[in-house]
Design an enzyme around this catalytic site. Structure first.
Site, PDB file in Angstrom:
ATOM      1  N   TYR A  81      -6.686   4.354  12.439  1.00  0.00           N
ATOM      2  CA  TYR A  81      -5.266   4.042  12.219  1.00  0.00           C
ATOM      3  C   TYR A  81      -4.152   3.497  12.854  1.00  0.00           C
ATOM      4  O   TYR A  81      -3.420   2.621  12.837  1.00  0.00           O
ATOM      5  CB  TYR A  81      -4.651   5.223  11.052  1.00  0.00           C
ATOM      6  CG  TYR A  81      -3.185   4.722  10.347  1.00  0.00           C
ATOM      7  CD1 TYR A  81      -3.399   4.059   9.176  1.00  0.00           C
ATOM      8  CD2 TYR A  81      -2.150   5.423  10.723  1.00  0.00           C
ATOM      9  CE1 TYR A  81      -2.152   3.486   8.494  1.00  0.00           C
ATOM     10  CE2 TYR A  81      -0.938   5.199   9.950  1.00  0.00           C
ATOM     11  CZ  TYR A  81      -1.039   4.276   8.784  1.00  0.00           C
ATOM     12  OH  TYR A  81       0.182   3.983   8.264  1.00  0.00           O
ATOM     13  N   GLY A  85       0.304  -6.368  -1.509  1.00  0.00           N
ATOM     14  CA  GLY A  85       0.264  -5.099  -1.867  1.00  0.00           C
ATOM     15  C   GLY A  85       1.199  -4.758  -2.891  1.00  0.00           C
ATOM     16  O   GLY A  85       1.904  -3.642  -2.599  1.00  0.00           O
ATOM     17  N   ALA A  86       1.863  -5.511  -3.608  1.00  0.00           N
ATOM     18  CA  ALA A  86       2.955  -5.427  -4.373  1.00  0.00           C
ATOM     19  C   ALA A  86       2.896  -4.678  -5.680  1.00  0.00           C
ATOM     20  O   ALA A  86       3.709  -4.615  -6.468  1.00  0.00           O
ATOM     21  CB  ALA A  86       3.723  -6.721  -4.597  1.00  0.00           C
ATOM     22  N   GLY A 100       3.973   1.448  -4.786  1.00  0.00           N
ATOM     23  CA  GLY A 100       4.613   2.002  -3.527  1.00  0.00           C
ATOM     24  C   GLY A 100       5.689   1.234  -3.100  1.00  0.00           C
ATOM     25  O   GLY A 100       6.421   0.470  -3.812  1.00  0.00           O
TER      26      GLY A 100
END
Length: 307
Positions: free
Chosen positions: A180, A25-26, A29
């Site tokens: 979550y 997820g780079a 954010g």
């Protein structure tokens, strides 16, 4: 107010020359800030992302601040075990070793949705995808002294959280906050059980981190009053993504880190500030549930760890 001695920042990151870091997820954010900081300190950073176009944009942004950075891109869709296996195979081909695996990517409060393999989206991406990726890459880490697996959890692991073994994929009923909470609790339970299994090898450790409240696009799936609340209070309460990435960076690079530690911000109820060792919930330390979750995760992903 934290004292200056408590203010661990990017300047405290030791030289990372010669180290290979895979960051999921780079492309935006927290993941982008984590990748940038590691690259600026000399690591070869692999940006493992679902969207390659956004990944190329992230590469360009990092090169602006670190022109000589050693960077590469790896397609990885954590909502697909097929993609996870393909990514692991490609990383085996391109890298003889991995020093840091940072399980950062995540989704939050998604509407009811399934992964390609039929898992609840939040549980599948946040936990099972990273569980499988770690298991498939661990053979590249175990021979490497000082290697680390860092998994990003959340204060959400305390909110309506439990491991719902009777309905893990929320087939009977779905609540996005409960889902979550389960996924983020699973991140911590995975870390603690992984550390127990790694300890006899004396080379690799597992640690966890949470960013507090950071200004990222993670809450994009909130709706109604919750979304309005975020829009109203985020500018006042949330810290920058760069600050939110500090707990992950400390867990990944501080020589004083020991296996099984959990890092988070030191101020305002753990929502913001500089990174320190923090406590996780009592539930997260239930070893029987940790071990049961591990067994179920192996069965669901068909991934067996070499530890």
């Amino acid at each position: 107010m934290a004292s200056t001695t408590d203010r661990w920042t990017e300047q405290n990151i030791p030289a990372q020359d010669g180290r290979v870091a895979v960051v999921t997820g780079a492309n935006s954010g927290l993941g982008l800030e984590t990748a940038r900081a590691l690259a600026e300190h000399g690591a070869h950073v692999v940006l493992a992302v679902r969207n390659l176009d956004k990944g190329h944009q992230a590469l360009a942004r990092i090169r602006e601040s670190a022109p000589g950075a050693k960077l590469s891109l790896q397609r990885l869709d954590l909502a697909s075990l097929k993609s996870v296996r393909e990514a692991a195979d490609e990383l085996h081909t391109t890298h003889p070793k991995i020093d840091l695996l940072i399980n950062n990517a995540g989704v939050m409060y998604t509407p009811r949705q399934k992964t390609e393999d039929g898992f609840d989206m939040q549980f599948g991406v946040n936990h099972l995808g990273h569980f499988a990726l770690t298991g498939l890459l661990l053979d590249l880490m175990l021979p490497v002294p000082g290697s680390r697996v860092v998994t990003v959890s959340s204060v959400g692991h305390r909110i309506r959280a439990g491991i719902h073994f009777d309905d893990l994929q929320f087939d009977r009923s779905y609540n996005r906050v409960v889902a979550y909470g389960q996924a983020k609790l699973a991140n911590l339970m995975f870390t603690y059980e992984l550390q127990r299994r790694l300890a006899p090898h004396h080379t690799t450790i597992a640690a966890a981190a949470h960013p507090g409240t950071a200004a990222t696009d993670l809450p994009q799936n909130m709706s109604g009053l919750a979304r309005k609340g975020v829009d109203l209070f985020e500018p006042l309460l949330a810290q920058s993504a760069a600050m939110g990435a500090l707990p992950t960076l400390r867990a990944a690079t501080d020589p004083a880190v020991t296996g099984g530690q959990y890092y988070g911000p030191n101020g305002l109820g753990g929502t913001r500030g500089y990174p320190k060792v923090v406590a996780s919930s009592k539930k997260s330390h239930d070893t029987a549930v940790q071990q049961r979750l591990w067994t179920v995760s192996e069965q669901l992903t068909d991934v067996r760890f070499p530890v």
